[in-house]
Design a protein around this motif. Sequence first.
Motif, mmCIF file in Angstrom:
data_model
loop_
_atom_site.group_PDB
_atom_site.id
_atom_site.type_symbol
_atom_site.label_atom_id
_atom_site.label_comp_id
_atom_site.label_asym_id
_atom_site.label_seq_id
_atom_site.Cartn_x
_atom_site.Cartn_y
_atom_site.Cartn_z
ATOM 1 N N PHE A 181 -16.571 -28.956 -23.568
ATOM 2 C CA PHE A 181 -17.698 -28.139 -23.109
ATOM 3 C C PHE A 181 -17.518 -26.658 -23.445
ATOM 4 C CE2 PHE A 181 -19.414 -30.971 -19.409
ATOM 5 C CZ PHE A 181 -19.780 -31.928 -20.337
ATOM 6 N N THR A 182 -16.280 -26.183 -23.469
ATOM 7 C CA THR A 182 -16.038 -24.759 -23.671
ATOM 8 C C THR A 182 -15.966 -24.359 -25.141
ATOM 9 O OG1 THR A 182 -13.642 -25.122 -23.511
ATOM 10 C CG2 THR A 182 -14.802 -24.553 -21.480
ATOM 11 N N LEU A 183 -16.128 -25.327 -26.043
ATOM 12 C CA LEU A 183 -16.049 -24.999 -27.467
ATOM 13 C C LEU A 183 -17.210 -24.095 -27.879
ATOM 14 C CD1 LEU A 183 -15.127 -28.407 -29.167
ATOM 15 C CD2 LEU A 183 -13.673 -26.398 -28.940
ATOM 16 N N PRO A 184 -16.937 -23.059 -28.662
ATOM 17 C CA PRO A 184 -18.037 -22.279 -29.233
ATOM 18 C C PRO A 184 -18.888 -23.164 -30.144
ATOM 19 C CG PRO A 184 -15.925 -21.149 -29.511
ATOM 20 C CD PRO A 184 -15.618 -22.533 -29.028
ATOM 21 N N LYS A 185 -20.160 -22.816 -30.296
ATOM 22 C CA LYS A 185 -21.060 -23.636 -31.100
ATOM 23 C C LYS A 185 -20.544 -23.799 -32.521
ATOM 24 C CE LYS A 185 -25.611 -24.306 -33.007
ATOM 25 N NZ LYS A 185 -26.972 -23.807 -33.261
ATOM 26 N N TYR A 186 -20.036 -22.715 -33.121
ATOM 27 C CA TYR A 186 -19.597 -22.792 -34.510
ATOM 28 C C TYR A 186 -18.452 -23.786 -34.660
ATOM 29 C CZ TYR A 186 -18.255 -21.277 -39.195
ATOM 30 O OH TYR A 186 -17.965 -21.242 -40.539
ATOM 31 N N GLN A 187 -17.540 -23.799 -33.702
ATOM 32 C CA GLN A 187 -16.427 -24.743 -33.761
ATOM 33 C C GLN A 187 -16.922 -26.174 -33.592
ATOM 34 O OE1 GLN A 187 -13.258 -23.638 -31.097
ATOM 35 N NE2 GLN A 187 -11.705 -24.409 -32.505
ATOM 36 N N THR A 188 -17.879 -26.371 -32.696
ATOM 37 C CA THR A 188 -18.488 -27.692 -32.545
ATOM 38 C C THR A 188 -19.141 -28.128 -33.850
ATOM 39 O OG1 THR A 188 -18.886 -27.369 -30.172
ATOM 40 C CG2 THR A 188 -20.239 -29.012 -31.291
ATOM 41 N N SER A 189 -19.879 -27.221 -34.474
ATOM 42 C CA SER A 189 -20.582 -27.536 -35.712
ATOM 43 C C SER A 189 -19.623 -27.850 -36.840
ATOM 44 C CB SER A 189 -21.503 -26.375 -36.101
ATOM 45 O OG SER A 189 -22.528 -26.187 -35.154
ATOM 46 N N CYS A 190 -18.539 -27.078 -36.932
ATOM 47 C CA CYS A 190 -17.536 -27.345 -37.977
ATOM 48 C C CYS A 190 -16.916 -28.729 -37.792
ATOM 49 C CB CYS A 190 -16.459 -26.273 -37.964
ATOM 50 S SG CYS A 190 -16.980 -24.696 -38.668
ATOM 51 N N GLY A 191 -16.690 -29.111 -36.546
ATOM 52 C CA GLY A 191 -16.162 -30.444 -36.275
ATOM 53 C C GLY A 191 -17.136 -31.532 -36.694
ATOM 54 N N ILE A 192 -18.406 -31.307 -36.439
ATOM 55 C CA ILE A 192 -19.432 -32.279 -36.823
ATOM 56 C C ILE A 192 -19.497 -32.411 -38.342
ATOM 57 C CG2 ILE A 192 -21.951 -32.572 -36.894
ATOM 58 C CD1 ILE A 192 -21.872 -31.469 -33.934
ATOM 59 N N SER A 193 -19.395 -31.297 -39.036
ATOM 60 C CA SER A 193 -19.364 -31.337 -40.504
ATOM 61 C C SER A 193 -18.183 -32.144 -41.015
ATOM 62 C CB SER A 193 -19.297 -29.907 -41.053
ATOM 63 O OG SER A 193 -19.052 -29.906 -42.445
ATOM 64 N N ASP A 194 -17.026 -31.971 -40.394
ATOM 65 C CA ASP A 194 -15.816 -32.682 -40.812
ATOM 66 C C ASP A 194 -15.992 -34.190 -40.648
ATOM 67 O OD1 ASP A 194 -13.251 -33.209 -41.652
ATOM 68 O OD2 ASP A 194 -12.257 -32.295 -39.928
ATOM 69 N N MET A 195 -16.519 -34.619 -39.498
ATOM 70 C CA MET A 195 -16.657 -36.064 -39.293
ATOM 71 C C MET A 195 -17.729 -36.659 -40.207
ATOM 72 S SD MET A 195 -18.231 -36.106 -35.390
ATOM 73 C CE MET A 195 -16.961 -35.021 -34.730
ATOM 74 N N ILE A 196 -18.798 -35.909 -40.479
ATOM 75 C CA ILE A 196 -19.787 -36.376 -41.442
ATOM 76 C C ILE A 196 -19.142 -36.551 -42.817
ATOM 77 C CG2 ILE A 196 -21.796 -35.591 -42.785
ATOM 78 C CD1 ILE A 196 -22.992 -34.562 -40.176
ATOM 79 N N ALA A 197 -18.318 -35.587 -43.207
ATOM 80 C CA ALA A 197 -17.649 -35.666 -44.507
ATOM 81 C C ALA A 197 -16.715 -36.865 -44.579
ATOM 82 C CB ALA A 197 -16.884 -34.374 -44.774
ATOM 83 N N HIS A 198 -16.023 -37.175 -43.492
ATOM 84 C CA HIS A 198 -15.147 -38.349 -43.483
ATOM 85 C C HIS A 198 -15.932 -39.628 -43.764
ATOM 86 C CE1 HIS A 198 -11.931 -36.198 -40.843
ATOM 87 N NE2 HIS A 198 -11.742 -35.996 -42.129
ATOM 88 N N ILE A 199 -17.142 -39.689 -43.247
ATOM 89 C CA ILE A 199 -17.967 -40.881 -43.489
ATOM 90 C C ILE A 199 -18.490 -40.888 -44.921
ATOM 91 C CG2 ILE A 199 -19.990 -42.183 -42.758
ATOM 92 C CD1 ILE A 199 -19.638 -40.865 -39.980
ATOM 93 N N LEU A 200 -18.959 -39.741 -45.394
ATOM 94 C CA LEU A 200 -19.501 -39.674 -46.750
ATOM 95 C C LEU A 200 -18.439 -39.982 -47.803
ATOM 96 C CD1 LEU A 200 -21.832 -36.542 -46.528
ATOM 97 C CD2 LEU A 200 -22.448 -38.956 -46.323
ATOM 98 N N GLU A 201 -17.197 -39.578 -47.549
ATOM 99 C CA GLU A 201 -16.116 -39.894 -48.491
ATOM 100 C C GLU A 201 -15.969 -41.411 -48.638
ATOM 101 O OE1 GLU A 201 -14.877 -37.749 -50.354
ATOM 102 O OE2 GLU A 201 -14.188 -35.923 -49.345
ATOM 103 N N ARG A 202 -16.216 -42.130 -47.581
ATOM 104 C CA ARG A 202 -16.116 -43.588 -47.607
ATOM 105 C C ARG A 202 -17.404 -44.223 -48.137
ATOM 106 N NH1 ARG A 202 -12.871 -41.714 -43.329
ATOM 107 N NH2 ARG A 202 -10.925 -42.914 -43.080
ATOM 108 N N TYR A 203 -18.513 -43.585 -47.827
ATOM 109 C CA TYR A 203 -19.820 -44.165 -48.161
ATOM 110 C C TYR A 203 -20.048 -44.200 -49.669
ATOM 111 C CZ TYR A 203 -24.858 -45.030 -47.847
ATOM 112 O OH TYR A 203 -26.112 -45.571 -47.952
ATOM 113 N N PHE A 204 -19.662 -43.135 -50.353
ATOM 114 C CA PHE A 204 -19.897 -43.070 -51.789
ATOM 115 C C PHE A 204 -18.750 -43.764 -52.514
ATOM 116 C CE2 PHE A 204 -22.660 -39.741 -50.186
ATOM 117 C CZ PHE A 204 -23.853 -40.173 -50.752
#
Length: 388
Positions: A181-204
């Motif tokens: 809950f205390t994470l700054p928005k930018y840090q939350t967003s960077c984490g979301i980008s990382d997990m999306i990338a982990h999926i895309l690396e597998r998807y393609f």
Amino acid sequence: MRNFNYKNDTEIIFGKNTEEKIGKEIKKYTNKILLHYGGGSIKSSGLYDKVISYLKNENIEIVELSGVKPNPRLSLVKEGIEICRKNNIDFILAVGGGSVIDSAKAIAAGVNYDGDVWDLFIDTSINHPCLNVATILTIPAAGSETSSGCVITNEDGWYKRSTGHPSLRPVFSIMNPELTFTLPKYQTSCGISDMIAHILERYFTNEKHVDLTDRLCEGTLKAIIENALRLNIDPNDYNARAEIMLSGMIAHNNSLSMGRIGDWATHDIEHELSGIYDIAHGAGLSILFPAWMKYVYKHDLNRFAQFANRVFNIDININNLEETSLKGIEALENFFTDMDLPTRLSHVDIDDNRIEEMSKKLVAYCDHVGNFVEIREKEALEIFKLAL
């Protein structure tokens, strides 16, 4: 579909107040630990004091090593190795996000290795016993809480490289969405980008007949995107935080890799970017993944059109799959923008001065990166140019 073996031994302890179990869980393994963490965030949030209390209640001896930075450094890993050897420590508790967990794993891999631990990130396989690692996750992003790999930055040349072994999977991970809950928005967003990338690396992938894991990848991506947008409205939405935390784990525990060969070129390219410029890994990925997609999409228009349709609900133009593919890439960029993430190197004040250097370093220890499309120095340079 490829033959595969799948095994993941990490116990997940998920939900509210689960950090209260840390003392009793560690007591099952040891009476002495290295407590590894970053800077002041776990202290300012009160988590540090709670963890210390829960550990002392079980009479667990604690040796501390703080100071982990984003893009964790080899020098601190070496310090941790010496601390563990000197104090006969065989268990590491990482409290933090992926950087802390990766640093803990690198220490765990190095304690029983006779040479320089950096060897394990360059050209030496891990074939010796590693120390046990457990985690209390505070930043959902890297998926390191259940993965077998870790990434470390060597300050001598600013090389950022990875290693992995099944024994580096944490024995258990405590995942309480309230701790985010205390994470700054930018840090939350960077984490979301990382997990999306982990999926895309597998998807393609070039592997055919992977319908089930395609759907799993697409469903997880949609869940991340929908709940990320919910967090834009209410950062304290527990259920959205829980969905994001669980998605980050699923994205990188290899369940989405079954039967397929992923790509991983974009991660390797990003390691050069954040290794030199020390930017957040997730920000580097939100810049470079769309650039990589623009460079390689013609390799498999059907897959890119499928991505656009199934993840972003874009109608497929069967007479112009290229148009559909480009709309999917644009939709991903727009989502990153909605999350206040950069999508160009210029957005983080990086120009073209060192893109040739990064392209050369990318293949300093290998012939190429990537499996979907092989990327060498020349191709990497073009991807960096697309990202400008």
